[in-house]
Motif scaffolding. Structure first.
Motif, short mmCIF file in Angstrom:
data_model
loop_
_atom_site.label_atom_id
_atom_site.label_comp_id
_atom_site.label_asym_id
_atom_site.label_seq_id
_atom_site.Cartn_x
_atom_site.Cartn_y
_atom_site.Cartn_z
N ARG A 81 39.98 47.01 40.02
CA ARG A 81 39.72 47.56 41.35
C ARG A 81 38.74 46.70 42.11
NH1 ARG A 81 37.12 53.56 42.63
NH2 ARG A 81 37.08 53.34 44.90
N ILE A 82 37.71 46.22 41.42
CA ILE A 82 36.70 45.38 42.08
C ILE A 82 37.30 44.06 42.53
CG2 ILE A 82 34.47 44.23 41.80
CD1 ILE A 82 33.88 46.27 39.53
N GLU A 83 38.03 43.39 41.66
CA GLU A 83 38.53 42.06 42.00
C GLU A 83 39.64 42.08 43.03
OE1 GLU A 83 40.68 39.65 39.15
OE2 GLU A 83 41.05 41.40 37.90
N ARG A 84 40.27 43.23 43.24
CA ARG A 84 41.34 43.34 44.24
C ARG A 84 40.84 43.88 45.57
NH1 ARG A 84 46.68 45.74 41.05
NH2 ARG A 84 47.20 43.83 39.92
N ALA A 86 39.33 43.82 49.08
CA ALA A 86 39.17 42.77 50.09
C ALA A 86 37.74 42.69 50.61
CB ALA A 86 40.14 43.02 51.25
N GLU A 87 37.06 43.83 50.74
CA GLU A 87 35.69 43.81 51.24
C GLU A 87 34.73 43.22 50.22
OE1 GLU A 87 34.48 44.77 54.45
OE2 GLU A 87 36.62 44.32 54.61
N VAL A 88 34.98 43.48 48.94
CA VAL A 88 34.15 42.86 47.91
C VAL A 88 34.33 41.34 47.94
CG1 VAL A 88 33.71 42.67 45.43
CG2 VAL A 88 34.19 44.92 46.45
N ALA A 89 35.58 40.91 48.07
CA ALA A 89 35.85 39.47 48.12
C ALA A 89 35.18 38.81 49.32
CB ALA A 89 37.36 39.24 48.16
N ARG A 90 35.09 39.53 50.44
CA ARG A 90 34.50 38.96 51.66
C ARG A 90 32.99 38.91 51.58
NH1 ARG A 90 33.46 40.67 57.20
NH2 ARG A 90 33.96 42.84 56.71
N HIS A 91 32.38 39.95 51.03
CA HIS A 91 30.92 40.04 51.04
C HIS A 91 30.27 39.52 49.76
CE1 HIS A 91 30.75 42.27 54.80
NE2 HIS A 91 31.73 43.05 54.36
N LEU A 92 30.96 39.61 48.63
CA LEU A 92 30.40 39.17 47.35
C LEU A 92 31.43 38.32 46.60
CD1 LEU A 92 28.64 42.49 46.29
CD2 LEU A 92 27.49 40.34 46.84
N PRO A 93 31.77 37.17 47.16
CA PRO A 93 32.81 36.34 46.53
C PRO A 93 32.47 35.90 45.11
CG PRO A 93 31.65 35.11 48.24
CD PRO A 93 31.23 36.53 48.38
N LEU A 95 31.22 37.63 42.72
CA LEU A 95 31.65 38.67 41.78
C LEU A 95 33.15 38.55 41.51
CD1 LEU A 95 30.93 41.17 40.15
CD2 LEU A 95 31.18 42.53 42.24
N VAL A 96 33.93 38.36 42.54
CA VAL A 96 35.38 38.26 42.37
C VAL A 96 35.76 36.96 41.67
CG1 VAL A 96 37.57 38.12 43.62
CG2 VAL A 96 35.82 39.74 44.36
N GLU A 97 35.09 35.87 42.02
CA GLU A 97 35.37 34.57 41.39
C GLU A 97 35.11 34.62 39.89
OE1 GLU A 97 34.66 29.96 42.64
OE2 GLU A 97 32.91 31.28 42.78
N ALA A 98 34.01 35.25 39.49
CA ALA A 98 33.68 35.34 38.07
C ALA A 98 34.58 36.32 37.34
CB ALA A 98 32.21 35.73 37.91
N LEU A 99 34.95 37.41 37.99
CA LEU A 99 35.82 38.40 37.34
C LEU A 99 37.16 37.80 36.94
CD1 LEU A 99 35.28 41.74 39.30
CD2 LEU A 99 34.96 41.36 36.86
#
Length: 289
Positions: A81-84, A86-93, A95-99
């Motif tokens: 859920r976190i890595e998908r 869009a707002e997490v990817a925009r504000h905390l890239p 986190l998504v890159e490492a996940l």
């Protein structure tokens, strides 16, 4: 491979879950995604007498930004859920890159960030990322709660600041200031394996392009995730050139204490840190421009 006998409880709210943990203490373990705990139980490395299954506690399945732009992640929020988001990817890239480097999609569909952090494997990516992002953890118990900074949470291999009656209920990650750039890089034998070395970098440039803040954290670099404070401090005020990154890498190699593994000796892990740190810093600096 079968676990030792255990009692199983499935509370439907946080209060009931905390009451069960308070009642059974060290004999009880919270079960979230189970991607670390269940294999450990099958090998009988972990033998809890009681499992408190949190999967029915819907209040813990949360993912929200607060008014200040910080992210709040509940204990039952799955990696996927976190890595998908869009707002997490925009504000905390970061986190998504490492996940994307954590295990495999099947694991990330089931596993939870809070469960991973509570397990506190120093080879895991997420503890280092939490250090780099200056996260704080909300620990709850019957009748109270406390916030603990990520840098004070990890005490040793598979050891944390959690008391026997506490739950890691929520992860708080502050918003990145303007001018920030982030990057995560790792080397693993195969994709999905634990990293032989991993580096999370956060840099912030001022109006003149100079570095005004830096954080650098590593996984598989010691008995806990390592925050390379000296190397980060030396970057502040610099133009973030290749020479600055090389100097930071030289300091990092002196700050870490890798334990080695079947895949990499401590000497090789230090070598990897020396290679990955300049690359991660250069990528973060480019993204901060």
């Amino acid at each position: 491979m079968k676990p030792a006998p255990f009692a199983w409880h499935a509370p439907e709210d946080v209060a009931e879950a905390l009451a069960l943990k308070a009642s059974h203490g060290e004999a009880a373990r919270f079960l979230a995604g189970g991607q670390s705990l269940v294999p450990a139980m099958n090998f009988r490395v972990a033998q809890p007498a009681v499992l408190v299954d949190l999967n029915r506690v819907s209040a813990l399945d949360s993912l929200n930004f607060d008014a200040a732009g910080g992210l709040r992640i509940g204990a039952m929020c799955r990696y996927r859920r976190i890595e998908r988001d869009a707002e997490v990817a925009r504000h905390l890239p970061l986190l998504v890159e490492a996940l994307a480097e954590v295990a495999h999609p099947q694991i990330r569909t089931r596993g939870t960030l809070a469960g991973n952090l509570s397990h506190a494997d120093p080879a895991s990516e997420m503890p280092a990322v939490m250090l780099a992002l200056e996260a704080r953890f909300l620990l709850r118990r019957q009748g109270g709660e406390r916030l603990v900074a990520a840098r004070d949470f990890f005490l040793g291999p598979l050891a944390t600041a959690l008391a026997e009656d506490e739950m890691l209920a929520e992860i708080h990650i502050p918003a990145l200031p303007p001018g920030s750039g982030t990057a995560f890089l790792e080397v693993a034998r195969r994709r999905g394996d634990y990293a032989m070395m991993g580096v999370a970098a956060v840099l912030r440039r001022g109006p003149d392009g100079r570095c005004v803040a830096a954080r650098l954290a590593l996984c598989s670099a010691g008995p806990t995730p390592i925050l390379a404070d000296r190397a980060a401090a030396n970057l502040v005020g610099t133009r973030l050139t290749g020479e600055d990154f090389a100097a930071a890498a030289a300091l990092v190699v002196t700050e870490i204490d890798p334990m080695g593994s079947v895949q990499a000796s401590p000497a090789y892990q230090r070598h990897l840190a020396g290679v990955l740190v300049p690359r991660a810093l250069a990528l973060a600096a480019e993204r901060a421009a």
